[in-house]
Design a protein around this motif. Structure first.
Motif, PDB file in Angstrom:
ATOM      1  N   LEU A 279       4.346  -2.342   3.300  1.00  0.00           N
ATOM      2  CA  LEU A 279       4.181  -3.745   2.951  1.00  0.00           C
ATOM      3  C   LEU A 279       3.921  -4.512   4.239  1.00  0.00           C
ATOM      4  CD1 LEU A 279       4.198  -5.999   0.851  1.00  0.00           C
ATOM      5  CD2 LEU A 279       6.649  -6.236   1.263  1.00  0.00           C
ATOM      6  N   SER A 280       2.811  -5.226   4.268  1.00  0.00           N
ATOM      7  CA  SER A 280       2.425  -6.022   5.440  1.00  0.00           C
ATOM      8  C   SER A 280       2.170  -7.451   5.004  1.00  0.00           C
ATOM      9  CB  SER A 280       1.143  -5.480   6.070  1.00  0.00           C
ATOM     10  OG  SER A 280       1.270  -4.133   6.401  1.00  0.00           O
TER      11      SER A 280
ATOM     12  N   GLY B  89       0.798  -1.215   0.000  1.00  0.00           N
ATOM     13  CA  GLY B  89       0.000   0.000   0.000  1.00  0.00           C
ATOM     14  C   GLY B  89       0.828   1.260   0.000  1.00  0.00           C
ATOM     15  N   MET B  90       0.137   2.376   0.088  1.00  0.00           N
ATOM     16  CA  MET B  90       0.744   3.703   0.123  1.00  0.00           C
ATOM     17  C   MET B  90       0.234   4.454   1.354  1.00  0.00           C
ATOM     18  SD  MET B  90       2.738   4.048  -2.490  1.00  0.00           S
ATOM     19  CE  MET B  90       2.987   5.797  -2.507  1.00  0.00           C
ATOM     20  N   LEU B  91       1.011   5.456   1.755  1.00  0.00           N
ATOM     21  CA  LEU B  91       0.693   6.245   2.933  1.00  0.00           C
ATOM     22  C   LEU B  91       1.082   7.692   2.665  1.00  0.00           C
ATOM     23  CD1 LEU B  91       0.225   6.545   6.100  1.00  0.00           C
ATOM     24  CD2 LEU B  91       2.601   5.920   6.313  1.00  0.00           C
ATOM     25  N   VAL B  92       0.220   8.625   3.033  1.00  0.00           N
ATOM     26  CA  VAL B  92       0.523  10.049   2.957  1.00  0.00           C
ATOM     27  C   VAL B  92       0.474  10.588   4.379  1.00  0.00           C
ATOM     28  CG1 VAL B  92      -0.193  12.294   2.067  1.00  0.00           C
ATOM     29  CG2 VAL B  92      -0.470  10.253   0.659  1.00  0.00           C
ATOM     30  N   SER B  93       1.548  11.264   4.808  1.00  0.00           N
ATOM     31  CA  SER B  93       1.625  11.852   6.149  1.00  0.00           C
ATOM     32  C   SER B  93       1.726  13.366   6.021  1.00  0.00           C
ATOM     33  CB  SER B  93       2.860  11.343   6.895  1.00  0.00           C
ATOM     34  OG  SER B  93       2.849   9.959   6.988  1.00  0.00           O
ATOM     35  N   PHE B  94       0.947  14.074   6.814  1.00  0.00           N
ATOM     36  CA  PHE B  94       0.937  15.532   6.820  1.00  0.00           C
ATOM     37  C   PHE B  94       1.190  15.976   8.249  1.00  0.00           C
ATOM     38  CE2 PHE B  94      -1.332  19.554   7.356  1.00  0.00           C
ATOM     39  CZ  PHE B  94      -0.811  20.296   6.315  1.00  0.00           C
ATOM     40  N   ASN B  95       2.215  16.831   8.472  1.00  0.00           N
ATOM     41  CA  ASN B  95       2.483  17.259   9.846  1.00  0.00           C
ATOM     42  C   ASN B  95       1.840  18.601  10.139  1.00  0.00           C
ATOM     43  OD1 ASN B  95       4.278  18.985   8.543  1.00  0.00           O
ATOM     44  ND2 ASN B  95       5.800  18.811  10.136  1.00  0.00           N
TER      45      ASN B  95
END
Length: 132
Positions: free
Chosen positions: A77-78, A42-48
């Protein structure tokens, strides 16, 4: 010929940040009896978000503040296993790996701090499953 002396110091850097993260991933299942095995890329987007500096009773921390609005894109990846113990209940265990494509913290106020801002994280999750 001058005598050169090198000093070795240990520094502790505190990064205080709050993140909002959005995950998206696909699970590919293989079922064998009561067990489900899966892989989930998968993909992940992080915003601080901006944070305030902490002040202690006996000292004042001078943290490096991440720039507000920093976005980080990561791949995840899991792989995991689930077991059904009844029609509605089960348990799972899932190790996962996360790797950022770009720096998570853009640090303009202290560019000489020797910190690697690219996330490389290994984690382990476990828990209960309830089917409605």
């Amino acid at each position: 010929n001058k005598d050169r002396r090198e000093s070795s110091r240990t520094y502790t850097y505190y990064y205080h940040a709050q993140y909002f993260e959005v995950y998206g991933r696909l699970k590919y299942y293989h079922t064998k009896g009561k067990f489900n095995f899966y892989v989930a890329p998968g993909m992940l987007v992080s915003f601080n978000f901006p944070v305030k500096q902490k002040k202690g009773k006996y000292f004042t921390e001078q943290p490096s503040m991440p720039q507000p609005g920093t976005l980080a894109f990561s791949a995840t990846l899991s792989a995991g296993a689930e077991i059904q113990v009844s029609k509605k209940w089960g348990f799972y265990i899932e190790p996962s790996y996360k790797r950022a494509f770009n720096p998570v913290i853009k640090n303009s106020d202290r560019p000489t701090i020797p910190v690697n801002y690219i996330w490389r994280t290994v984690s382990l999750g476990a828990g209960c499953i309830h089917h409605f």
